[in-house]
Design a protein around this motif. Sequence first.
Motif, mmCIF file in Angstrom:
data_model
loop_
_atom_site.group_PDB
_atom_site.id
_atom_site.type_symbol
_atom_site.label_atom_id
_atom_site.label_comp_id
_atom_site.label_asym_id
_atom_site.label_seq_id
_atom_site.Cartn_x
_atom_site.Cartn_y
_atom_site.Cartn_z
ATOM 1 N N ARG A 287 -7.436 -5.020 0.172
ATOM 2 C CA ARG A 287 -6.080 -5.195 0.937
ATOM 3 C C ARG A 287 -5.390 -3.905 0.994
ATOM 4 N NH1 ARG A 287 -2.456 -9.792 -0.166
ATOM 5 N NH2 ARG A 287 -2.090 -9.592 1.996
ATOM 6 N N TRP A 288 -5.854 -2.630 0.361
ATOM 7 C CA TRP A 288 -4.950 -1.478 0.454
ATOM 8 C C TRP A 288 -4.743 -0.952 1.884
ATOM 9 C CZ3 TRP A 288 -6.040 3.022 3.121
ATOM 10 C CH2 TRP A 288 -7.182 3.329 3.463
ATOM 11 N N TYR A 289 -5.454 -1.320 2.983
ATOM 12 C CA TYR A 289 -5.484 -0.897 4.577
ATOM 13 C C TYR A 289 -4.233 -1.693 4.984
ATOM 14 C CZ TYR A 289 -6.731 0.834 8.922
ATOM 15 O OH TYR A 289 -6.608 1.686 10.128
ATOM 16 N N GLU A 290 -4.174 -2.926 4.532
ATOM 17 C CA GLU A 290 -3.208 -3.848 5.542
ATOM 18 C C GLU A 290 -2.004 -3.821 4.731
ATOM 19 O OE1 GLU A 290 -3.690 -8.246 4.855
ATOM 20 O OE2 GLU A 290 -5.550 -7.694 4.145
ATOM 21 N N LEU A 291 -2.022 -3.639 3.274
ATOM 22 C CA LEU A 291 -0.684 -3.574 2.547
ATOM 23 C C LEU A 291 0.003 -2.285 2.615
ATOM 24 C CD1 LEU A 291 -1.892 -5.762 -0.445
ATOM 25 C CD2 LEU A 291 -0.059 -6.387 1.403
ATOM 26 N N ASN A 292 -0.764 -1.198 3.217
ATOM 27 C CA ASN A 292 -0.017 0.216 3.392
ATOM 28 C C ASN A 292 1.222 0.021 3.868
ATOM 29 O OD1 ASN A 292 -0.007 2.939 3.041
ATOM 30 N ND2 ASN A 292 -0.388 3.109 5.235
ATOM 31 N N GLY A 293 2.328 0.662 3.651
ATOM 32 C CA GLY A 293 3.693 0.497 4.139
ATOM 33 C C GLY A 293 4.657 -0.320 3.310
ATOM 34 N N GLY A 294 4.267 -0.755 2.289
ATOM 35 C CA GLY A 294 5.035 -1.287 1.235
ATOM 36 C C GLY A 294 4.680 -0.715 -0.338
ATOM 37 N N TRP A 295 5.335 0.773 -0.147
ATOM 38 C CA TRP A 295 5.111 1.542 -1.250
ATOM 39 C C TRP A 295 5.873 1.513 -2.638
ATOM 40 C CZ3 TRP A 295 5.811 3.744 3.894
ATOM 41 C CH2 TRP A 295 4.772 3.816 4.429
ATOM 42 N N ILE A 296 5.570 0.094 -3.021
ATOM 43 C CA ILE A 296 6.175 -0.303 -4.409
ATOM 44 C C ILE A 296 5.227 -0.432 -5.190
ATOM 45 C CG2 ILE A 296 7.968 -1.849 -5.431
ATOM 46 C CD1 ILE A 296 9.238 -0.312 -3.175
ATOM 47 N N PRO A 297 5.295 0.121 -6.688
ATOM 48 C CA PRO A 297 4.177 -0.179 -7.514
ATOM 49 C C PRO A 297 4.280 -1.720 -7.905
ATOM 50 C CG PRO A 297 5.460 1.426 -8.314
ATOM 51 C CD PRO A 297 6.194 0.891 -7.055
ATOM 52 N N ASP A 298 2.908 -2.229 -7.845
ATOM 53 C CA ASP A 298 2.828 -3.982 -7.989
ATOM 54 C C ASP A 298 3.247 -4.058 -9.563
ATOM 55 O OD1 ASP A 298 1.467 -6.361 -6.973
ATOM 56 O OD2 ASP A 298 0.580 -5.940 -9.002
ATOM 57 N N LYS A 299 3.981 -4.843 -9.673
ATOM 58 C CA LYS A 299 4.499 -5.297 -10.978
ATOM 59 C C LYS A 299 3.394 -5.849 -12.080
ATOM 60 C CE LYS A 299 9.228 -5.880 -9.536
ATOM 61 N NZ LYS A 299 10.363 -7.129 -9.587
ATOM 62 N N ASP A 300 2.501 -6.506 -11.566
ATOM 63 C CA ASP A 300 1.358 -7.085 -12.430
ATOM 64 C C ASP A 300 0.385 -5.910 -12.586
ATOM 65 O OD1 ASP A 300 2.297 -9.709 -12.371
ATOM 66 O OD2 ASP A 300 1.175 -9.869 -10.514
ATOM 67 N N ARG A 301 0.298 -5.032 -11.681
ATOM 68 C CA ARG A 301 -0.455 -3.693 -12.269
ATOM 69 C C ARG A 301 0.178 -2.687 -13.118
ATOM 70 N NH1 ARG A 301 -4.877 -2.170 -9.916
ATOM 71 N NH2 ARG A 301 -4.742 -3.362 -8.106
ATOM 72 N N TYR A 302 1.502 -2.567 -12.855
ATOM 73 C CA TYR A 302 2.182 -1.774 -13.723
ATOM 74 C C TYR A 302 3.511 -2.423 -14.285
ATOM 75 C CZ TYR A 302 -0.620 1.764 -10.847
ATOM 76 O OH TYR A 302 -1.494 2.303 -10.304
ATOM 77 N N PRO A 303 3.470 -3.119 -15.372
ATOM 78 C CA PRO A 303 4.568 -4.111 -15.681
ATOM 79 C C PRO A 303 5.755 -3.180 -16.196
ATOM 80 C CG PRO A 303 2.435 -4.635 -16.778
ATOM 81 C CD PRO A 303 2.134 -3.483 -16.034
ATOM 82 N N GLY A 304 5.525 -1.909 -16.873
ATOM 83 C CA GLY A 304 6.611 -1.031 -16.811
ATOM 84 C C GLY A 304 7.080 -0.170 -15.722
ATOM 85 N N GLY A 305 6.347 -0.274 -14.632
ATOM 86 C CA GLY A 305 6.590 0.435 -13.635
ATOM 87 C C GLY A 305 5.352 1.718 -13.613
ATOM 88 N N ILE A 306 5.417 2.441 -12.325
ATOM 89 C CA ILE A 306 4.331 3.451 -12.675
ATOM 90 C C ILE A 306 4.901 4.588 -13.242
ATOM 91 C CG2 ILE A 306 5.161 4.824 -10.374
ATOM 92 C CD1 ILE A 306 2.181 4.728 -9.318
ATOM 93 N N GLY A 307 6.051 4.899 -13.638
ATOM 94 C CA GLY A 307 6.609 5.736 -14.589
ATOM 95 C C GLY A 307 5.917 5.976 -15.986
ATOM 96 N N GLU A 308 5.433 4.842 -16.421
ATOM 97 C CA GLU A 308 4.771 4.717 -17.443
ATOM 98 C C GLU A 308 3.401 5.713 -17.440
ATOM 99 O OE1 GLU A 308 2.541 1.857 -20.711
ATOM 100 O OE2 GLU A 308 3.911 1.037 -19.249
#
Length: 706
Positions: free
Chosen positions: A354-375
Motif C-alpha cells: 500500500r505504500w504507493y496509494e498511501l503516499n501523500g500522508g507523510w505521518i509515521p504510523d503509530k503502530d509501526r513507531y509507537p514512540g514516533g520515528i524520532g526513536e
Amino acid sequence: MQYDNFSDVYLPEGGAPAVCYRSGLTVYEEFLDGGVLCSGGWNTAGYPLNVLSACPSRFSRGDFRRPCVFGITANGVRLDSGWLWEGCTVSSEEKTGRTARLLLKSTVLPVCLTVVTRLDGTGILSRQLEIENTGTAPLNISELSVMQGGAEITAVPTYIQNRESIYRLGYMQFDDFYGEGDFNWRTLPPDITSFEGRFGRPRHRYPMFMLQNSLTGTVFTGQLGWSAGYRFTFDLDMHEEKGAARLWFSADITGNAPVRIIAPGEMYRTPALEIGMLQGDPDEAVNRMNSHLRRSVMPSRHAQSCLVGAGMGAEHDMSLETSKRFIDQMAYIGCEAFIVDAGWFCPPGEQMSRWYELNGGWIPDKDRYPGGIGELRDYCREKGMKFGLWMEPERPGTASAVYKEHPEWFTENFDSSRGALLDFTVPKAAQWAESECVRVIEQYGVDLFRVDYNIVTPELFTARRGAPGGTSAEHTEAVYAMYNRLHKRFPDVIFENCASGGGRCDCGIMRYFDHTWVSDDQIPPMSRRITAGMTMALPPERVDRLVAGMGCHRLASLDYHMRNAILGHISMNVLSPKDASFNPEQLDFIKHSIALYKSFIRPFLPECRIYHHTEQSRDYMHGRPSVLEIASKERDRAAVTVLTAPNGATDEIKIIPRGLSLSGNYEVTLDNTGDILRMSAAELARGITLRVPASLSSELILLRRL
C-alpha cells in the motif's frame, strides 16, 4: 595538458555584428546576417575563426539551409529572421567565468530575445534563451530549439573510401525503465537522424549526445538540463560529388503544442544546454563535461556528499526492531547514513502492498513507531550515522487525504479523468507540496532527504483544467523552483534524487541534488552496464549504485557487486534477514571494501577523471570484460575495476592505465589476493595482465605513485 581556466567574449569590429565565445581551447562564433543570427562554426585549438582578418573562415549564411542558431515558432510564425542586434553585454564572476547576454529584437512579433552564453574555461558552453513577450496578447510557442545551426563543415578527401563511417553518434539507446545507461555508438548516416525522450519516448533515457568525427578527431557533445520532453536532431549533408560534409544539429524542447504559453509582459527562460566541441577521444569529452558540471552546474555543497549510504524499504517489515537490527549491521560495515525508504507511513504488514496509494500522508504510523520515528533517528545517530527519510511530494496516492480533498490540484487526463500528478501550475498545490517537504525535514530531523518521482510519461503531459496545451514545461519549471528553494533553505541537508530509478536525473534537476539514483535495476550484468553508461553522463561521485537489495543477490559474486559500486557513490542494503546469523566472511569483505573506498578512492573521487576502457554497453553484454578507471587530478593514483561478462571468463586481461603520469614508480595492489607489486611507469605502459577465470566476477586494482 589542462586547458580549463581561460574564458573570454570577443566582439570583432567591422563587418556584420558578431560574437566570439572562447572557453579553454574551444571557440564558437555567431554573427547577424540579414536579420538572422547564424552559427559561425567551432574551433578546438583556441583560434577565433577570423584570426586572419583578410581571409575569413567563419561560416557564411548560405552554408546551411537553416542557419539560425535558435528555433522559435510563436503564434504560428517561425522567428528565424527579422531580428535586430540590440547589443551584447559581458559580465564576469570569479568562480563561473564570463556570461554574455546578446540582446535581439524581433521586427516580426513583439518579442525581445536574450541569447545567454556562460563560459567557465572548461571548453563546455552553457546556452539559454530568455524570451520576453512585449506585446498585449499571449505568445503560443509551438516549436522551441534552445540551440541549433551549423556545427562543422569537413572537407572529405577523395581517397576516403567509406565516407559514411566518418561520423558516429553516441547516446543512450534504450529509453525505458531498467534501460538506463545503454550507451552505444552508431554510424551517423548522410541524412536526418533524431532521438528523443520523455515525450515521444519513455523517460529513462538521459538527454545527452556525443558526435565523433574520425577525420578531424573532434567530439561534439551536449547535455540538455531538462526533465520534460526533448529531442536531438542531426542533419549530415554528405555526398561524394559535394566534396564536403556539412553537419547541422538542434536541441529541442518537445511536448503538446503549445509547448509554452508566454503571457504579455512575461519573460520565459528556457532550459540550459551544456555544449562543446573538443579535440580528443570520448573520455576527454566526458571529463571536460564533468569539469563543467562540477564547476558551474552542480557544484558540491558538502564535504560528506560522498558518504556511504544504507537503507531499507518496503521489501522488509520495517518494524522498529528490524530497523535497529539493520542499523547495527550497517554501522558495523562502515556506513555513514541510514535511509528509511517508502513505507514508513504505512501500517505494519501493509508497507509493500500500500505504500504507493498511501503516499501523500507523510505521518509515521503509530503502530509501526509507537514512540514516533524520532526513536529510530536517535538510534541511528547513536551509531554514528546520519538519518535519512524518503518522500515523493509530486504524486500523492489515491488513498491520501489530499487526493480525496483537492481534486482540483491534480492534472486532468485528455479523457477528462483525473491524473496522478499534482499540478504545480496550480499555486496552492505547489505550495502544499513544498510545505510538506519543509515539515518532514524539520519535524523529523532529517539529515538526508531522498526524493522519489514515480510517474509514467503521459502523466507529465496531461492538460491543465480549462486551458489548451500541455502543462509539462510550466510544471517542470515550478518543480525546479521548489527544489531550488529547499536546497537553499536546508544547506546542511543532503538531497538525494530518485525517480523510479533514473527517470529524472538530468543535469537540470541535479542542480538541486547532491547525488542521484540512476536505476532500480541492480541485477548483474545489467547493473554494470548501467554504471558504465551513466558515468558517461554524470560525474561518478554523483552516481548512486546499490550493493545488496533489489534482487542483486540473484547473480554474480559478492566482489562483483561491491566493485560495481566502489568507483561511484556507494549505497548498501541489508545483507541478511534480521533473525539470521551474520556471515562474518561476507561482512568482513564488505567492511574491507568500504574502508578502501574511504581511505583510497573517496579522497580523489570528487575531482577525478574517468576512463571507460570498455567503450559501449553492447561490448560488455556480448562478452568483453567491463573495465572502468578513475584517476586523481594530479595523475598520481588510480583505481580500476574489472568485471567479467556473462559467458566472459578469461585467462588473460591486459589493463593499461590511462590516467596516470608516465613518470616515477608505482605501488600496484591487486585486491583479490592482496598482492602488492612495484612497477615503473614504463612497465605500467605495457600493461598489467590479470586472470579472472569466472564469469560475473571481478578484480580491483589500486595504483599509487611512490
